[in-house]
Design a protein around this motif. Structure first.
Motif, PDB file in Angstrom:
ATOM      1  N   CYS A  59       0.846  -1.193   0.000  1.00 21.12           N
ATOM      2  CA  CYS A  59       0.000   0.000   0.000  1.00 21.12           C
ATOM      3  C   CYS A  59       0.882   1.243   0.000  1.00 21.12           C
ATOM      4  O   CYS A  59       1.824   1.345   0.792  1.00 21.12           O
ATOM      5  CB  CYS A  59      -0.906   0.024   1.234  1.00 21.12           C
ATOM      6  SG  CYS A  59      -2.084   1.412   1.236  1.00 21.12           S
ATOM      7  N   LEU A  61      -0.211   4.259   0.798  1.00 18.44           N
ATOM      8  CA  LEU A  61      -0.663   5.170   1.837  1.00 18.44           C
ATOM      9  C   LEU A  61      -0.055   4.773   3.181  1.00 18.44           C
ATOM     10  O   LEU A  61       0.267   3.594   3.418  1.00 18.44           O
ATOM     11  CB  LEU A  61      -2.192   5.166   1.956  1.00 18.44           C
ATOM     12  CG  LEU A  61      -2.966   6.047   0.970  1.00 18.44           C
ATOM     13  CD1 LEU A  61      -2.864   5.494  -0.447  1.00 18.44           C
ATOM     14  CD2 LEU A  61      -4.439   6.148   1.371  1.00 18.44           C
ATOM     15  N   ARG A  62       0.067   5.757   4.052  1.00 19.41           N
ATOM     16  CA  ARG A  62       0.523   5.510   5.419  1.00 19.41           C
ATOM     17  C   ARG A  62      -0.445   6.205   6.381  1.00 19.41           C
ATOM     18  O   ARG A  62      -0.081   7.111   7.130  1.00 19.41           O
ATOM     19  CB  ARG A  62       1.959   6.025   5.613  1.00 19.41           C
ATOM     20  CG  ARG A  62       2.999   5.286   4.808  1.00 19.41           C
ATOM     21  CD  ARG A  62       3.143   3.834   5.265  1.00 19.41           C
ATOM     22  NE  ARG A  62       4.143   3.115   4.475  1.00 19.41           N
ATOM     23  CZ  ARG A  62       3.873   2.380   3.414  1.00 19.41           C
ATOM     24  NH1 ARG A  62       2.632   2.299   2.961  1.00 19.41           N
ATOM     25  NH2 ARG A  62       4.829   1.730   2.783  1.00 19.41           N
ATOM     26  N   CYS A  63      -1.686   5.754   6.350  1.00 17.56           N
ATOM     27  CA  CYS A  63      -2.721   6.361   7.190  1.00 17.56           C
ATOM     28  C   CYS A  63      -2.347   6.188   8.659  1.00 17.56           C
ATOM     29  O   CYS A  63      -2.012   5.086   9.100  1.00 17.56           O
ATOM     30  CB  CYS A  63      -4.068   5.719   6.914  1.00 17.56           C
ATOM     31  SG  CYS A  63      -4.572   5.818   5.177  1.00 17.56           S
ATOM     32  N   CYS A  66      -4.207   3.398  10.449  1.00 19.31           N
ATOM     33  CA  CYS A  66      -4.326   2.140   9.719  1.00 19.31           C
ATOM     34  C   CYS A  66      -4.371   0.941  10.669  1.00 19.31           C
ATOM     35  O   CYS A  66      -3.579   0.837  11.607  1.00 19.31           O
ATOM     36  CB  CYS A  66      -3.145   1.992   8.758  1.00 19.31           C
ATOM     37  SG  CYS A  66      -3.177   0.466   7.801  1.00 19.31           S
ATOM     38  N   TRP A  72       1.570  -2.770   4.507  1.00 22.05           N
ATOM     39  CA  TRP A  72       2.208  -1.675   3.774  1.00 22.05           C
ATOM     40  C   TRP A  72       3.223  -2.173   2.752  1.00 22.05           C
ATOM     41  O   TRP A  72       3.231  -1.742   1.599  1.00 22.05           O
ATOM     42  CB  TRP A  72       2.882  -0.714   4.751  1.00 22.05           C
ATOM     43  CG  TRP A  72       1.914   0.036   5.624  1.00 22.05           C
ATOM     44  CD1 TRP A  72       0.550   0.046   5.520  1.00 22.05           C
ATOM     45  CD2 TRP A  72       2.236   0.869   6.733  1.00 22.05           C
ATOM     46  NE1 TRP A  72       0.001   0.840   6.495  1.00 22.05           N
ATOM     47  CE2 TRP A  72       1.009   1.357   7.258  1.00 22.05           C
ATOM     48  CE3 TRP A  72       3.419   1.237   7.350  1.00 22.05           C
ATOM     49  CZ2 TRP A  72       0.957   2.218   8.360  1.00 22.05           C
ATOM     50  CZ3 TRP A  72       3.371   2.084   8.445  1.00 22.05           C
ATOM     51  CH2 TRP A  72       2.148   2.573   8.941  1.00 22.05           C
ATOM     52  N   GLU A 172      -3.534  -2.358  -0.460  1.00 21.31           N
ATOM     53  CA  GLU A 172      -4.175  -1.775  -1.628  1.00 21.31           C
ATOM     54  C   GLU A 172      -4.098  -2.783  -2.775  1.00 21.31           C
ATOM     55  O   GLU A 172      -3.007  -3.033  -3.311  1.00 21.31           O
ATOM     56  CB  GLU A 172      -3.476  -0.478  -2.015  1.00 21.31           C
ATOM     57  CG  GLU A 172      -3.891   0.117  -3.345  1.00 21.31           C
ATOM     58  CD  GLU A 172      -5.392   0.206  -3.495  1.00 21.31           C
ATOM     59  OE1 GLU A 172      -5.930  -0.392  -4.440  1.00 21.31           O
ATOM     60  OE2 GLU A 172      -6.029   0.872  -2.648  1.00 21.31           O
ATOM     61  N   PRO A 201      -5.562   4.913  -4.997  1.00 17.93           N
ATOM     62  CA  PRO A 201      -4.468   5.884  -5.087  1.00 17.93           C
ATOM     63  C   PRO A 201      -3.607   5.715  -6.335  1.00 17.93           C
ATOM     64  O   PRO A 201      -2.557   6.331  -6.452  1.00 17.93           O
ATOM     65  CB  PRO A 201      -3.648   5.556  -3.832  1.00 17.93           C
ATOM     66  CG  PRO A 201      -3.795   4.074  -3.699  1.00 17.93           C
ATOM     67  CD  PRO A 201      -5.186   3.741  -4.183  1.00 17.93           C
ATOM     68  N   HIS A 229      -5.093  15.649   3.907  1.00 17.08           N
ATOM     69  CA  HIS A 229      -5.011  14.255   3.454  1.00 17.08           C
ATOM     70  C   HIS A 229      -3.551  13.825   3.348  1.00 17.08           C
ATOM     71  O   HIS A 229      -3.182  12.710   3.770  1.00 17.08           O
ATOM     72  CB  HIS A 229      -5.712  14.113   2.099  1.00 17.08           C
ATOM     73  CG  HIS A 229      -6.007  12.703   1.705  1.00 17.08           C
ATOM     74  ND1 HIS A 229      -5.049  11.857   1.190  1.00 17.08           N
ATOM     75  CD2 HIS A 229      -7.156  11.975   1.752  1.00 17.08           C
ATOM     76  CE1 HIS A 229      -5.589  10.680   0.931  1.00 17.08           C
ATOM     77  NE2 HIS A 229      -6.877  10.733   1.253  1.00 17.08           N
ATOM     78  N   THR A 233      -2.078  10.804   5.613  1.00 21.56           N
ATOM     79  CA  THR A 233      -1.942   9.539   4.895  1.00 21.56           C
ATOM     80  C   THR A 233      -0.657   9.409   4.099  1.00 21.56           C
ATOM     81  O   THR A 233      -0.351   8.322   3.604  1.00 21.56           O
ATOM     82  CB  THR A 233      -3.117   9.336   3.910  1.00 21.56           C
ATOM     83  OG1 THR A 233      -2.954  10.232   2.792  1.00 21.56           O
ATOM     84  CG2 THR A 233      -4.452   9.591   4.578  1.00 21.56           C
ATOM     85  N   VAL A 235      -0.119  10.837   1.207  1.00 21.95           N
ATOM     86  CA  VAL A 235      -0.376  11.147  -0.205  1.00 21.95           C
ATOM     87  C   VAL A 235      -1.495  12.184  -0.279  1.00 21.95           C
ATOM     88  O   VAL A 235      -2.316  12.296   0.626  1.00 21.95           O
ATOM     89  CB  VAL A 235      -0.774   9.903  -1.030  1.00 21.95           C
ATOM     90  CG1 VAL A 235       0.301   8.837  -0.982  1.00 21.95           C
ATOM     91  CG2 VAL A 235      -2.103   9.340  -0.549  1.00 21.95           C
ATOM     92  N   ASN A 237      -4.972  13.810  -2.154  1.00 19.55           N
ATOM     93  CA  ASN A 237      -6.214  13.118  -2.523  1.00 19.55           C
ATOM     94  C   ASN A 237      -6.717  13.456  -3.929  1.00 19.55           C
ATOM     95  O   ASN A 237      -7.795  12.989  -4.316  1.00 19.55           O
ATOM     96  CB  ASN A 237      -7.316  13.431  -1.506  1.00 19.55           C
ATOM     97  CG  ASN A 237      -7.696  14.905  -1.471  1.00 19.55           C
ATOM     98  OD1 ASN A 237      -7.141  15.716  -2.209  1.00 19.55           O
ATOM     99  ND2 ASN A 237      -8.623  15.255  -0.588  1.00 19.55           N
TER     100      ASN A 237
END
Length: 350
Positions: A59, A61-63, A66, A72, A172, A201, A229, A233, A235, A237
């Protein structure tokens, strides 16, 4: 609910310990094999009916909230659960198996392995294979499309009874886009209903070829402000929102989720912007808008991987206050004519 996890011995579920051999690498490259870290059976929250959910690693993203930090990386990883460790004085098999100089790759506290120095760890997984207590577990495994479908189809009777099917999640799924496409194609050949849960994404060129094999989609809007965002996260949006516009225009059933995190995205203004975007930019063409409560159930996984939890110290209101807030946000979204609900328990139609 039964959880079938690939975390454990590296030979479990598929028979491939790593992607080091040439045949496995080739299969991963052409999509005939993928890296999966969990399979959850009998789920009713991620698509119509009763489903089997396959979680793919990888993935971008690094929410900060998470639940699945083990998702990841696309690489197989060793998680450390020191509470299961027998003690290096009584066992020590992981130290003997490690190709790095004895004990150099391990942090040992009170005779227990508590962490791995991932700057010198070679990722060979030998320590996890040697551990008799499952204190060192492998997150993920390589599996072929056909083997994955054999597992999924064990639940075929439940799919037929309830209108369920297979759901691909992550991580993802579009990070492993070739495997995702091949697995979905094979699922459709078997007559399975397919659902993909994606943050979207990636480029539309990555998504579009897979759409003919997807019956149902679940995505989310984490924050409408691109800078916020990015901060929460890793990244922006813009691409995600553009993909949601394109996706809803296809006419496929879409559910949009908002993970409501106190102090991050739970303002009335953000919910107005989310609702206006769905109502105006997407023509309101969604089956549901689901507002999900924040929780910290994944924190133990961060510790197992030596990753700091992004929202450590978050001032979380009481459960009652959180419940009132999320219901108020759902009511606000409903004023835009949207089918907003709290949670993911409401029935979904195929």
């Amino acid at each position: 609910m039964e959880i079938f996890s690939t975390a454990g011995k590296s030979e479990a579920y598929g028979g491939f310990a790593s992607s080091d051999d040439a045949a496995t690498r080739k299969a991963l490259e052409n999509g005939q094999m993928g890296v999966v870290f969990n399979v959850q059976r009998y789920t009713v929250h991620d698509g119509p009916g009763t489903r089997t959910q396959v979680f793919l690693k990888g993935c971008p993203l690094r929410c900060q909230w998470c639940d699945n930090p083990e998702s990841w990386s696309t690489q197989l990883e060793v998680g450390v659960f020191s509470q299961r460790c027998i003690g290096v004085d009584k066992c020590g098999l992981c130290l003997e198996a490690c190709p790095v100089a004895r004990q150099a790759a391990f942090q040992i506290t009170d005779n227990l392995v508590t962490a791995i120095d991932r700057t010198i760890c070679t990722g060979c997984l030998a320590c996890a294979d040697a551990c008799p207590a499952n204190a060192l577990t492998v997150w993920g495994n390589c599996i072929t499309v056909s083997d994955q479908l054999k597992e999924v189809c064990k639940d075929r009777a439940f799919f037929d009874e309830t209108g369920g099917g297979i759901t691909l999640s992550g991580g993802e799924p579009f990070v492993q886009s070739k495997f995702t496409e091949e697995l979905l194609k094979a699922s459709k050949r078997l007559g399975l209903h397919t659902c993909v849960e994606s943050a979207l994404p990636v480029s539309w060129d990555t998504i579009e070829p897979v759409l003919p094999f997807i019956d149902f989609l679940i995505t989310d809007i984490k924050h409408m402000d691109p800078d916020q965002h990015l901060a929460f996260t890793g990244v922006s949006n813009e691409r995600i929102l553009d993909n949601i516009r394109r996706l809803t225009a296809t006419g496929k059933p879409v559910v949009i989720r908002v993970p409501v995190v106190p102090g991050l995205n739970d303002s009335d203004e953000n919910m107005r912007q989310v609702s206006r975007f769905i109502a105006e930019d997407c023509g309101g063409r969604i089956q549901q808008l689901q507002l999900l409560s924040y929780h910290e159930l994944g924190k133990i996984k961060y510790a197992s991987l030596g990753i700091p939890y992004g929202l450590e110290g978050l001032a979380k209101p009481s459960n009652e206050a959180c419940k009132e807030r999320i219901h108020a946000l759902a009511e606000l979204a409903c004023t835009f004519g949207l089918p907003a609900v709290v949670g993911s328990n409401s029935k979904l139609n195929r």
